[in-house]
Design an enzyme around this catalytic site. Sequence first.
Site, PDB file in Angstrom:
ATOM      1  N   PHE A  37       7.069  24.914  -4.420  1.00 53.52           N
ATOM      2  CA  PHE A  37       6.967  26.368  -4.385  1.00 53.52           C
ATOM      3  C   PHE A  37       6.793  26.824  -2.937  1.00 53.52           C
ATOM      4  CE2 PHE A  37       5.288  24.606  -8.278  1.00 53.52           C
ATOM      5  CZ  PHE A  37       5.952  25.319  -9.258  1.00 53.52           C
ATOM      6  N   SER A  43       9.324  24.282 -14.215  1.00 51.66           N
ATOM      7  CA  SER A  43       8.010  24.382 -13.579  1.00 51.66           C
ATOM      8  C   SER A  43       7.706  25.820 -13.198  1.00 51.66           C
ATOM      9  CB  SER A  43       7.952  23.503 -12.328  1.00 51.66           C
ATOM     10  OG  SER A  43       8.078  22.133 -12.652  1.00 51.66           O
ATOM     11  N   CYS A  51       1.025  23.859 -10.592  1.00 48.64           N
ATOM     12  CA  CYS A  51       2.364  23.594 -11.113  1.00 48.64           C
ATOM     13  C   CYS A  51       2.244  23.135 -12.558  1.00 48.64           C
ATOM     14  CB  CYS A  51       3.047  22.506 -10.273  1.00 48.64           C
ATOM     15  SG  CYS A  51       4.685  22.038 -10.883  1.00 48.64           S
ATOM     16  N   THR A 109       4.266  22.868 -16.621  1.00 52.58           N
ATOM     17  CA  THR A 109       5.545  22.733 -17.312  1.00 52.58           C
ATOM     18  C   THR A 109       5.603  23.651 -18.522  1.00 52.58           C
ATOM     19  OG1 THR A 109       5.713  20.402 -16.645  1.00 52.58           O
ATOM     20  CG2 THR A 109       7.081  21.109 -18.497  1.00 52.58           C
ATOM     21  N   ALA A 150      -3.646  19.520 -18.766  1.00 51.59           N
ATOM     22  CA  ALA A 150      -4.186  18.167 -18.863  1.00 51.59           C
ATOM     23  C   ALA A 150      -5.667  18.165 -18.467  1.00 51.59           C
ATOM     24  CB  ALA A 150      -3.405  17.223 -17.951  1.00 51.59           C
ATOM     25  N   HIS A 210      -0.117  21.194  -6.570  1.00 49.42           N
ATOM     26  CA  HIS A 210      -1.072  20.134  -6.891  1.00 49.42           C
ATOM     27  C   HIS A 210      -2.413  20.497  -6.257  1.00 49.42           C
ATOM     28  CE1 HIS A 210       2.667  17.299  -7.017  1.00 49.42           C
ATOM     29  NE2 HIS A 210       2.645  18.171  -8.009  1.00 49.42           N
ATOM     30  N   THR A 227      -2.936  32.049   5.841  1.00 44.00           N
ATOM     31  CA  THR A 227      -3.317  31.439   7.107  1.00 44.00           C
ATOM     32  C   THR A 227      -4.831  31.418   7.242  1.00 44.00           C
ATOM     33  OG1 THR A 227      -1.294  32.265   8.140  1.00 44.00           O
ATOM     34  CG2 THR A 227      -3.065  31.563   9.611  1.00 44.00           C
TER      35      THR A 227
END
Length: 233
Positions: free
Chosen positions: A2, A50, A57, A59, A75, A113, A158
């Site tokens: 992404f 995704s 991220c 599914t 999960a 992630h 930033t």
Amino acid sequence: MFTGIVEEMGEIMSLETRDDMVLWDGSTGEGTELKVRGSVVMDGAYLGCSICVSGVCLTATALNPESNVFAVGLAPETLRKTNLGTLAPGSAVNLERASEIGGRNSGHFVQGHVDGTGTIVDKWIDEDSLFIKVEVPPSLLKYIVPKGFIAIDGTSLTVCEVDYVSNYFTFMLIEYTQKKIVVPLKEVGEQLNLEVDVLGKYAESALAAVTPRIDELEKEVTELKEIIKKLAK
């Protein structure tokens, strides 16, 4: 992959634990399912695609084009590492579709992630900018550097300042961004999903592989210098 440029703010429809999740061998197990409404990310969506939900991220496991609602599974690792388990129906989340190869990247490379969460400890206004101070565990703060990239709830931002003693960093949101993402809606004490720049982690991993050898060479050089001193006497 992404970009951290949020496309829209979606709405949580439900977050529930189900005991009828079908596993690979046909048996059923218990799992957590999240349903989200979002119109932009549903454009071109397909089963298995995704979608980044507040930096995570995920599914797509079910799609309802009529209501613009998609479902994803969470999960146990996702629930441990992120703030998604604290969401409730009506909660707002940042949404972004996976980036296209060859497309522009106005943010930075965001994997989706999440490395962990940080806690908002202060907020203040500076003219038309909103500054936010975030407390972070030392194990994660070491990857955060002033003026470096960081993904906060999926938004490419930033870093302004970093205090490695007090374990916090700051960032700011310009007026335009404040109206496009969920972060300004959060109060002091709430959590933010954080993904540090992956290049820093790769660099650490690469150095870890050669550091023992460097230490060994330095030891050998020191021993050799001692030998040379003795021979010179």
